[in-house]
Design an enzyme around this catalytic site. Sequence first.
Site, short mmCIF file in Angstrom:
data_model
loop_
_atom_site.label_atom_id
_atom_site.label_comp_id
_atom_site.label_asym_id
_atom_site.label_seq_id
_atom_site.Cartn_x
_atom_site.Cartn_y
_atom_site.Cartn_z
CB ALA A 164 11.42 -21.42 10.46
CG HIS A 179 -1.87 -1.14 1.26
ND1 HIS A 179 -3.03 -1.16 0.51
CD2 HIS A 179 -1.84 -2.31 1.94
CE1 HIS A 179 -3.68 -2.29 0.74
NE2 HIS A 179 -2.99 -3.01 1.60
N GLY A 230 8.91 -22.62 7.67
CA GLY A 230 7.62 -22.17 8.15
C GLY A 230 7.60 -20.68 8.47
#
Length: 219
Positions: free
Chosen positions: A171, A126, A153
């Site tokens: 991760a 944005h 992950g």
Amino acid sequence: MTDDVTAGMSRTGRIEWERMVSGQVYQDTHPDIDRQRERAENLFLEYNRTGPGQKQERRRILEDLLGRVEQDVVINPDFRCEVGCNIRVGSQTLINYGAVMLDNAPITIGRNVWIGPGAGLFCTNHALDYEERKAGACQARPIEICQGVWLGGHVVVRGGVRIGRGAVIGAGSVVTHDIPDQVVAVGNPCTVLRPITDADRTGYLDRIRQRDQENSQDQ
């Protein structure tokens, strides 16, 4: 998905869509883009309601939702995306539970890629200016995940990033810049820790080959 997604759009919708996928500032709130977002949501919600035994149904939905999906792709629920048609997934790729892909720009995922649970690929951003942001101003940049990459992950990949062939991302990392081939990279922001070398091999393949050879001799 092979149809031209802009075919039914208004003139201004086509303009904003082309600005979106080409990296220019665009109106994210345009009704034609909202319709593509709604279409994708209906499809991924349908996909997420399927079970592991419904492989043909899952394949049908993915072919309708994504821009391209090659063979032997596994995408575990709960999968979510922005418009879907800008995602291309190579063969033998695994996308684990809870992945989110905001594909306002193209997301290209190569062959044999592993994407860990809770990962996010976020092409769009944005506007920083509040008034522009409130009026729907966004800018999207493409993401490329090359062959053989493993994202751990809860990895987040920002727009404009290319992750090189065979790289491993630890991760929880937030990838804000390109990552070269065959390295381990971790952190926020994600930085290269070291190259992946022959010393990282565990002997697994040799053991499996020996086991298979012994099994064939026993038969």
